[in-house]
Write a protein that holds these residues in place. Sequence first.
Motif, PDB file in Angstrom:
ATOM      1  N   UNK A   1       0.833  -1.198   0.000  1.00  0.00           N
ATOM      2  CA  UNK A   1       0.000   0.000   0.000  1.00  0.00           C
ATOM      3  C   UNK A   1       0.862   1.240   0.000  1.00  0.00           C
ATOM      4  N   UNK A   2       0.376   2.301   0.644  1.00  0.00           N
ATOM      5  CA  UNK A   2       1.093   3.573   0.713  1.00  0.00           C
ATOM      6  C   UNK A   2       1.545   3.818   2.142  1.00  0.00           C
ATOM      7  N   UNK A   3       2.808   4.234   2.290  1.00  0.00           N
ATOM      8  CA  UNK A   3       3.370   4.607   3.585  1.00  0.00           C
ATOM      9  C   UNK A   3       3.527   6.121   3.594  1.00  0.00           C
ATOM     10  N   UNK A   4       2.724   6.805   4.412  1.00  0.00           N
ATOM     11  CA  UNK A   4       2.765   8.262   4.473  1.00  0.00           C
ATOM     12  C   UNK A   4       3.841   8.699   5.464  1.00  0.00           C
ATOM     13  N   UNK A   5       4.780   9.508   4.997  1.00  0.00           N
ATOM     14  CA  UNK A   5       5.838  10.048   5.841  1.00  0.00           C
ATOM     15  C   UNK A   5       5.365  11.406   6.347  1.00  0.00           C
ATOM     16  N   UNK A   6       4.925  11.462   7.605  1.00  0.00           N
ATOM     17  CA  UNK A   6       4.322  12.671   8.157  1.00  0.00           C
ATOM     18  C   UNK A   6       5.427  13.539   8.750  1.00  0.00           C
ATOM     19  N   UNK A   7       5.626  14.763   8.231  1.00  0.00           N
ATOM     20  CA  UNK A   7       6.759  15.579   8.677  1.00  0.00           C
ATOM     21  C   UNK A   7       6.561  16.152  10.065  1.00  0.00           C
TER      22      UNK A   7
ATOM     23  N   UNK B   1      -6.495   6.825  -3.683  1.00  0.00           N
ATOM     24  CA  UNK B   1      -7.322   5.655  -3.938  1.00  0.00           C
ATOM     25  C   UNK B   1      -7.090   4.528  -2.955  1.00  0.00           C
ATOM     26  N   UNK B   2      -6.628   4.867  -1.744  1.00  0.00           N
ATOM     27  CA  UNK B   2      -6.321   3.859  -0.729  1.00  0.00           C
ATOM     28  C   UNK B   2      -7.432   3.803   0.308  1.00  0.00           C
ATOM     29  N   UNK B   3      -7.870   2.603   0.634  1.00  0.00           N
ATOM     30  CA  UNK B   3      -8.837   2.435   1.713  1.00  0.00           C
ATOM     31  C   UNK B   3      -8.190   2.696   3.060  1.00  0.00           C
ATOM     32  N   UNK B   4      -6.912   2.286   3.182  1.00  0.00           N
ATOM     33  CA  UNK B   4      -6.163   2.504   4.416  1.00  0.00           C
ATOM     34  C   UNK B   4      -4.769   3.016   4.082  1.00  0.00           C
ATOM     35  N   UNK B   5      -4.204   3.776   5.014  1.00  0.00           N
ATOM     36  CA  UNK B   5      -2.824   4.240   4.918  1.00  0.00           C
ATOM     37  C   UNK B   5      -1.996   3.603   6.018  1.00  0.00           C
ATOM     38  N   UNK B   6      -0.736   3.314   5.720  1.00  0.00           N
ATOM     39  CA  UNK B   6       0.261   3.128   6.759  1.00  0.00           C
ATOM     40  C   UNK B   6       1.007   4.452   6.909  1.00  0.00           C
ATOM     41  N   UNK B   7       1.719   4.615   8.020  1.00  0.00           N
ATOM     42  CA  UNK B   7       2.356   5.909   8.262  1.00  0.00           C
ATOM     43  C   UNK B   7       3.624   5.737   9.082  1.00  0.00           C
ATOM     44  N   UNK B   8       4.525   6.693   8.876  1.00  0.00           N
ATOM     45  CA  UNK B   8       5.703   6.885   9.725  1.00  0.00           C
ATOM     46  C   UNK B   8       5.748   8.372  10.040  1.00  0.00           C
ATOM     47  N   UNK B   9       5.247   8.738  11.217  1.00  0.00           N
ATOM     48  CA  UNK B   9       5.237  10.130  11.646  1.00  0.00           C
ATOM     49  C   UNK B   9       6.375  10.389  12.605  1.00  0.00           C
ATOM     50  N   UNK B  10       7.069  11.526  12.450  1.00  0.00           N
ATOM     51  CA  UNK B  10       8.217  11.838  13.288  1.00  0.00           C
ATOM     52  C   UNK B  10       8.006  13.166  14.008  1.00  0.00           C
ATOM     53  N   UNK B  11       8.408  13.225  15.284  1.00  0.00           N
ATOM     54  CA  UNK B  11       8.374  14.438  16.097  1.00  0.00           C
ATOM     55  C   UNK B  11       6.943  14.990  16.127  1.00  0.00           C
ATOM     56  N   UNK B  12       6.718  16.247  15.743  1.00  0.00           N
ATOM     57  CA  UNK B  12       5.345  16.746  15.709  1.00  0.00           C
ATOM     58  C   UNK B  12       4.457  15.834  14.860  1.00  0.00           C
ATOM     59  N   UNK B  13       5.031  15.183  13.870  1.00  0.00           N
ATOM     60  CA  UNK B  13       4.264  14.243  13.059  1.00  0.00           C
ATOM     61  C   UNK B  13       3.673  13.105  13.863  1.00  0.00           C
ATOM     62  N   UNK B  14       4.215  12.824  15.066  1.00  0.00           N
ATOM     63  CA  UNK B  14       3.603  11.799  15.908  1.00  0.00           C
ATOM     64  C   UNK B  14       2.274  12.291  16.467  1.00  0.00           C
ATOM     65  N   UNK B  15       2.202  13.581  16.782  1.00  0.00           N
ATOM     66  CA  UNK B  15       0.939  14.117  17.274  1.00  0.00           C
ATOM     67  C   UNK B  15      -0.081  14.189  16.145  1.00  0.00           C
ATOM     68  N   UNK B  16       0.356  14.708  14.969  1.00  0.00           N
ATOM     69  CA  UNK B  16      -0.554  14.741  13.823  1.00  0.00           C
ATOM     70  C   UNK B  16      -1.016  13.321  13.474  1.00  0.00           C
ATOM     71  N   UNK B  17      -0.094  12.352  13.538  1.00  0.00           N
ATOM     72  CA  UNK B  17      -0.455  10.967  13.248  1.00  0.00           C
ATOM     73  C   UNK B  17      -1.390  10.389  14.286  1.00  0.00           C
TER      74      UNK B  17
END
Length: 518
Positions: A90-96, A204-220
Amino acid sequence: MRIVNAKAAALALALAATTGSLLASTAAADAAAPRSPTPLNWGVCEGTGLDPRQECATLKVPMDYHDPGGDQISLAVSRISSAKPGARRGALLLIPGGPGGSGLSRPSTLGAKLPQTVRDAYDLVSFDPRGVGRSTPVSCGLAHEDLALTRSRPWPAPDGSIADNVATGRRMADACGRNGGPVLKSLSTVSEARDIDRIRQALGEEKLSAWGTSYGTYAGAVYAQMFPEHTDRWVLDSNDDPDPTRVGRGWLANFAVGVEDTFPAFAAYASRPGDHQLADTPDGVRRLFLDLAARLDAHPIPWEGANPPELNGNVLRQQLLDTLYAPSRYADLPGSRYAALAELIRAARDGADLPAPAALPDEAMQNTMASGTATLCNDVSWPKSLPPYAREVAASRTSHPLTAGMPVSVMPCAFWPDELRDKPVRITSDGPSNVLLVQNRRDPATPYSGALKLRRAFGERARMVTADETGHGAYVVNGNACSDGYVTDFLVGGERPERDTFCAAEGDRPAVGSLGQQ
């Protein structure tokens, strides 16, 4: 909070406060929002140093999700497609991080550090959050002097007075009110979570995977709370305290703990024999640093090209904070930030020529400052009464002298208009058990004590892997094969440790223990 310049990246500021959980009106607004964004039209990315496989696209989203049919703004989105389509999950979203940090180049920069198995399993996707970079940008039109890191973080005067912090906070809040426009008012973590869901739909993804870092952990974490059904494998790295009564105000306060946690690594480095040695013992390094900062408070040294153009006590303290973001295990490498700080301290102590300062363009600083400040000020309300700030600063200067009261001083959010569109989201254990937290034991910006609070908030939804490392950033950053292995196994195979796990600094043998006993 992300790494500055390592510096512009840490410009996060980290502030804010209030209480509550997401309003019912928020859900109603979400339900009213259009659910089928136009598919992304991928093309060539602007910029240099990018992986040639990286593609970019623009996505239109509502400026105000309470008025989804109103004005639209642009999000810049990027991706590198799976290196092995047959293995694609799928898609891995890198959350800044940040807030105020750009993510557009992350598929190229962070993607190159990921194991091949992860790059095979996912399209790597990232974005510039609203207000940032190549998305619809914002600026407060601040004066050059107010773009200094010692202004964006509220370092008190040498005598502990917060009068200058108050004046700066009022001035910056007024400038943002005059020059920021409606986009600035729309910035918040809740808006970012909704933007992430629009990105998911456009992919077009039903679900996302994610790797959020720093503030991205809160957004995630906020996304996982608001849209749990659309989360797949969720990795949060270098974790923010999610306390909804404080949010970013608590993150700023945590710098006092984080710097004390991480300073011993620099003190050990600077007391070892070699060109970088400043004293014979770690305690000697600490005394030297505190004495030099006090001397520079009284007698600053001109520093051409810096902002401000002098090395004063607070500039030195800010340099320390920036340095401690770096992984301590790489301190002995040529050109490390530990070596640069030791060189600066030696030059200031000995009256030698100071090394050239790192400088960033004002335009980039304007954008980072505006977007970071607005996100946190729009997330929650700060207390308006000033005397409590002065009392907290006085106490912090005694208990945490390395940060001299900065983490609890007054910021522009104390003078921000109370126009919160959404209350902070309370992170809870409601939702799928698909979250993995990874955390360094000693982190200057997101300390372990705050990460444990996010772990407790998630309850059985999460597991936590803690690495016995120093610095900001864990996965594929700190060089710990044990913690890296756990994250990779989770992303690729869905394997998560049964219990919270501690990874030693040396070797790959994990120690497993219950939460709070690590």
